[in-house]
Design a protein around this motif. Structure first.
Motif, PDB file in Angstrom:
ATOM      1  N   ILE A  74      -9.243  12.013   1.488  1.00  0.00           N
ATOM      2  CA  ILE A  74      -8.278  12.577   0.552  1.00  0.00           C
ATOM      3  C   ILE A  74      -7.962  11.544  -0.526  1.00  0.00           C
ATOM      4  O   ILE A  74      -7.483  10.443  -0.229  1.00  0.00           O
ATOM      5  CB  ILE A  74      -6.980  13.005   1.246  1.00  0.00           C
ATOM      6  N   GLY A  75      -8.252  11.894  -1.766  1.00  0.00           N
ATOM      7  CA  GLY A  75      -7.941  11.027  -2.896  1.00  0.00           C
ATOM      8  C   GLY A  75      -6.617  11.426  -3.525  1.00  0.00           C
ATOM      9  O   GLY A  75      -6.315  12.609  -3.675  1.00  0.00           O
ATOM     10  N   THR A  76      -5.820  10.437  -3.896  1.00  0.00           N
ATOM     11  CA  THR A  76      -4.589  10.667  -4.644  1.00  0.00           C
ATOM     12  C   THR A  76      -4.809  10.159  -6.067  1.00  0.00           C
ATOM     13  O   THR A  76      -4.978   8.962  -6.282  1.00  0.00           O
ATOM     14  CB  THR A  76      -3.395   9.958  -4.001  1.00  0.00           C
ATOM     15  N   SER A 133      -7.260   7.052 -12.003  1.00  0.00           N
ATOM     16  CA  SER A 133      -6.991   6.152 -10.885  1.00  0.00           C
ATOM     17  C   SER A 133      -6.971   6.979  -9.611  1.00  0.00           C
ATOM     18  O   SER A 133      -6.350   8.052  -9.568  1.00  0.00           O
ATOM     19  CB  SER A 133      -5.646   5.440 -11.081  1.00  0.00           C
ATOM     20  N   VAL A 134      -7.665   6.492  -8.576  1.00  0.00           N
ATOM     21  CA  VAL A 134      -7.709   7.231  -7.314  1.00  0.00           C
ATOM     22  C   VAL A 134      -7.533   6.258  -6.155  1.00  0.00           C
ATOM     23  O   VAL A 134      -8.168   5.198  -6.103  1.00  0.00           O
ATOM     24  CB  VAL A 134      -9.028   8.028  -7.171  1.00  0.00           C
ATOM     25  N   ASN A 156      -6.996   1.152   2.886  1.00  0.00           N
ATOM     26  CA  ASN A 156      -6.716   1.975   1.715  1.00  0.00           C
ATOM     27  C   ASN A 156      -7.358   1.343   0.489  1.00  0.00           C
ATOM     28  O   ASN A 156      -7.192   0.146   0.235  1.00  0.00           O
ATOM     29  CB  ASN A 156      -5.205   2.126   1.513  1.00  0.00           C
ATOM     30  N   VAL A 157      -8.094   2.155  -0.264  1.00  0.00           N
ATOM     31  CA  VAL A 157      -8.879   1.667  -1.394  1.00  0.00           C
ATOM     32  C   VAL A 157      -8.315   2.257  -2.681  1.00  0.00           C
ATOM     33  O   VAL A 157      -7.866   3.405  -2.718  1.00  0.00           O
ATOM     34  CB  VAL A 157     -10.364   2.063  -1.236  1.00  0.00           C
ATOM     35  N   SER A 172     -10.868  -1.616 -12.511  1.00  0.00           N
ATOM     36  CA  SER A 172     -10.258  -2.480 -11.502  1.00  0.00           C
ATOM     37  C   SER A 172     -10.394  -1.800 -10.146  1.00  0.00           C
ATOM     38  O   SER A 172     -10.431  -0.573 -10.054  1.00  0.00           O
ATOM     39  CB  SER A 172      -8.788  -2.759 -11.815  1.00  0.00           C
ATOM     40  N   VAL A 173     -10.499  -2.617  -9.115  1.00  0.00           N
ATOM     41  CA  VAL A 173     -10.657  -2.109  -7.755  1.00  0.00           C
ATOM     42  C   VAL A 173      -9.696  -2.856  -6.842  1.00  0.00           C
ATOM     43  O   VAL A 173      -9.252  -3.965  -7.156  1.00  0.00           O
ATOM     44  CB  VAL A 173     -12.110  -2.288  -7.242  1.00  0.00           C
ATOM     45  N   GLY A 174      -9.369  -2.228  -5.729  1.00  0.00           N
ATOM     46  CA  GLY A 174      -8.437  -2.884  -4.828  1.00  0.00           C
ATOM     47  C   GLY A 174      -8.548  -2.376  -3.406  1.00  0.00           C
ATOM     48  O   GLY A 174      -9.191  -1.362  -3.131  1.00  0.00           O
TER      49      GLY A 174
END
Length: 299
Positions: A74-76, A133-134, A156-157, A172-174
């Motif tokens: 599930i993407g937010t 952004s997801v 969580n990505v 950007s990634v996290g």
């Protein structure tokens, strides 16, 4: 039992505020004839950097070099575009329409597909800039260190892709993940044993414009966090595994300051990382407070 004398349902609805629909309606019902306030053109004083929709939950497909290699999660989403000074607003329904169109095409959320999505979004909204952004939970299989029993773990990505007509893309990634730390001070002063804690690591990395962007960024960020901790976290631990984890943590004590600096050093060495922001929070086992560290660095 008390017997109630209730009015008819139609009367109850009116009693609680419902009204009858207008009989003589005057406003048009065809979309082409309806007034579109968002398309009004005049001076509205300011350009807006980001306007759109926030906290949109949607199923997505992702890939991973770790099992399972393909999964639905599930993407937010946050979907925004810029807005020119002479425009009143954007048509926000087009954002969710575009998201559903990509979903119907069975898209996989990757850095490359987010580039395509963000460009399509800017063009559809007729704006020079857009951002998608997801954030999503990523599940991966992990073996216990000694018995090799398998279990599912998750982190969580976060991925953000920004498109600008004149400049192209920025990304950007996290990741938010959990590790174990053991207190060096406790180990040093105690005759035996040392207290440890569950540590939550958050990393946000801006990507270099001229470097090869790795699709395996989440695996790499996870490795950076776990390899610098006292020990990793597991979902399945038998007695030989627990012995291994306990002893490994004792052999690798870390203050929260140590952990964040070691993570920063690894991020600094990544050619694809331009800048980064890290937070580390240790949920203390012998204090009522948490230990906390935060830092940012621009290469």
């Amino acid at each position: 039992m008390e017997h109630l004398h209730l009015p008819k349902k139609e009367d109850r609805l009116i009693y609680f505020g419902s009204t009858n629909p207008l009989i003589n309606k005057t406003k048009p019902t065809e979309k082409e004839q309806m007034v579109d306030l968002q398309r009004e053109k005049k001076d509205f004083f300011f350009h807006i950097d980001h306007v759109g929709i926030f906290n949109v939950s949607h199923p997505i497909t992702i890939e991973s070099s770790m099992k399972p290699h393909v999964q639905t999660t599930i993407g937010t989403f946050t979907l925004t575009t810029s807005l020119n000074r002479d425009e009143k607003g954007i048509n926000m329904s087009r954002l969710t329409e575009l998201l559903h169109e990509y979903y119907e095409k069975n898209w996989t959320v990757t850095l490359r597909s987010l580039q395509s999505f963000s460009k399509d979004m800017a063009e559809r909204m007729k704006q020079r800039k857009s951002s998608v952004s997801v954030r999503y939970p990523w599940y991966y299989e992990k073996e216990a260190p000694e018995t090799l029993h398998k279990g599912m773990v998750h982190a969580n990505v976060l991925t953000t892709m920004t498109y600008e007509h004149e400049k192209g893309w920025k990304a950007s990634v996290g990741i938010d993940c959990t590790v174990t730390t053991l207190c060096p001070c406790s180990k040093e002063i105690s005759e035996y044993s040392a207290h440890n804690q569950r540590s939550i690591v958050s990393i946000i990395a801006d990507l270099q414009h001229d470097a090869e962007w790795p699709e395996s960024f989440k695996e790499q960020l996870l490795h950076i966090a776990e390899s610098n901790a006292s020990s990793q976290m597991y979902s399945v631990l038998k007695r030989p595994d627990e012995k291994y984890v306990t002893e490994r943590a004792y052999e690798n004590p870390r203050f929260v300051e140590d952990l964040i600096r070691l993570i920063a050093a690894d991020l600094y060495e990544q050619a694809w990382v331009r800048s980064f922001h890290i937070t580390c929070r240790n949920e203390e086992s012998i204090h009522l407070h948490d230990a906390y560290a935060q830092m940012s660095f621009q290469k």
